[in-house]
Design a protein around this motif. Sequence first.
Motif, mmCIF file in Angstrom:
data_model
loop_
_atom_site.group_PDB
_atom_site.id
_atom_site.type_symbol
_atom_site.label_atom_id
_atom_site.label_comp_id
_atom_site.label_asym_id
_atom_site.label_seq_id
_atom_site.Cartn_x
_atom_site.Cartn_y
_atom_site.Cartn_z
ATOM 1 N N MET A 75 0.839 -1.197 0.000
ATOM 2 C CA MET A 75 0.000 0.000 0.000
ATOM 3 C C MET A 75 0.874 1.248 0.000
ATOM 4 N N ALA A 76 0.475 2.257 -0.750
ATOM 5 C CA ALA A 76 1.207 3.516 -0.769
ATOM 6 C C ALA A 76 1.086 4.207 0.590
ATOM 7 N N ALA A 78 0.513 7.337 1.451
ATOM 8 C CA ALA A 78 -0.660 8.208 1.611
ATOM 9 C C ALA A 78 -1.927 7.386 1.827
ATOM 10 N N GLN A 79 -2.045 6.257 1.132
ATOM 11 C CA GLN A 79 -3.208 5.393 1.326
ATOM 12 C C GLN A 79 -3.215 4.786 2.725
ATOM 13 N N ALA A 80 -2.036 4.400 3.204
ATOM 14 C CA ALA A 80 -1.945 3.837 4.548
ATOM 15 C C ALA A 80 -2.374 4.864 5.593
ATOM 16 N N ALA A 82 -4.398 7.405 5.089
ATOM 17 C CA ALA A 82 -5.837 7.621 4.956
ATOM 18 C C ALA A 82 -6.617 6.523 5.674
ATOM 19 N N LEU A 83 -6.113 5.300 5.618
ATOM 20 C CA LEU A 83 -6.764 4.197 6.317
ATOM 21 C C LEU A 83 -6.657 4.367 7.829
ATOM 22 N N ARG A 100 -0.657 13.085 6.046
ATOM 23 C CA ARG A 100 -1.046 12.746 4.664
ATOM 24 C C ARG A 100 -1.137 13.997 3.800
#
Length: 396
Positions: A75-76, A78-80, A82-83, A100
Amino acid sequence: MKAFRYTALGADGRRHRSVGYAADAAALRDRLLDARLHPLVIRRALLQQPGRLRLTEAEAARLGRDLAQLMTSGMALAQALALLETRETPRMGAIAREVRQRLIAGEPLSRALEVADGTPARFLQALARGGEASGRQSEVLAAGARSLAAADQLKKRLITLCLYPAFVILVAFGSIAIYAYAVLPSLEPAFEGMGGDLPAQTRAVLTFGVIVRVLMPVLGAVAGGLAVALALLPPARRLAGDLVAWLLMRGKRSPLRDFVFANLASRLAVMLQAGVPLAPAWRLAREPVTIASLSRALAAQDERLMEGVRLSEVLRRVAVCPPDLIHYVQMGETSGQIAAALNDGSADLAARAQEAIERVLSVLTPLVIIVVGGLVGLITMMVFQGLLAVGDAVAM
C-alpha cells in the motif's frame, strides 16, 4: 491544532459526539460536512493548549508498526495514512490526516511527521530520515516501533513500581495532617493551665502540631504554584526536568542514566541495522534525548564520528556514559557486529535500571512504613503522657 468537542447528526438520523482536532471550528465543520455529518454543536475543549499534537511512546510505536505493515503489503504511504485516519483515535487520526496532507503537498515523510510533538515523535522523524537515506523505510519503521514499544513497557513498569511507595508516603503525610489538624487541637484545652507540670515531650508534640498547621498551607500553596507553573510554562518544565535529570544521573549506578543510554543504544542499533552510516545514525539516535546537558555532550561528538573516530572512543568522551555500554561496543567493533552489541548493551542497561529501582523501592517502602508507624506511635505515647499528667493533677 486545537481540540473541539462536537455533536453532529449523521445520515441515519443518529447523533455522534466526539472530539475533533483542527486549526479552527470552521475547518472542523467543513470536515464533518465532507464526512456527511451535520454539525449541531462545536465548542473548544477545556484545558487544551493550541499547538502541535503530542505522541506518547505507545502511540508512536503503534503508528510506526501500522505504517510498516501497510507499506510491506504494497500500500502507498498516503493510502496507509488515509486508512489509519479513519481507524485511530481522534487525536491520532488528526496526526495521520495532517501527515497525509503534507505528503500530498510533496514533503517527505520525515518532514511531514513534524506535525507531531514530543520525544517519541522526534524519534519517528529520525526513523523516517533513516529510512529515506537507506531506502528501507518499512524495515526501519518496524524496527523502531519495536524499540519504542520496549521503552514504553519499561517506563510503565518503572512507574508501576513507584506507585506503592508514593501511596505510602502520601498516607504518611495524611496521618501527620490528621494528628495536627484533628487530634491535637481537640486535646489542647485539656492541657491548658498545666504550665510546667506538662511533660516536655507533650509540649514538644503540641508545638509540632502548631508548626505543621502553620507550614502545611504555605507548603501546599507553594506546591500548587509550582504545579501550575509546570503545567502552563514550557520553560519551567524544561528547567525542572533538567534539574531533576542532573540530580538523578549523578553517581556510579544511576538507573536514569542506564535507562537513557539503553534507549540511545537501541535507537542507534535500529539505524545501523537499516544500513544508515554510523555518523548520521548517531545524529538521528541522539536527537530524541531531551536532557539538555547530555544532549549537548552527545552533539559535541558528531564531528569526531565524521572524522572516522571509533564509536567506543566517542562514548568514552561522554562523561556519563556507562562503562558497560562502552565494553559492549568495543566487543562489537572487534567482532564486526556493532548493531548486535548495541542491542545486547541496551537490554543489559534496561534490565539493570529496572533491577536497581526495584531494589531501592524494596527497601524504601518498608522503611517508610516503619518510620510512619514509629512517628504516629511516638506522638500517641507523648499525648497520653500529657493526659496522665492531667489525671494526676486532678487526683491531687
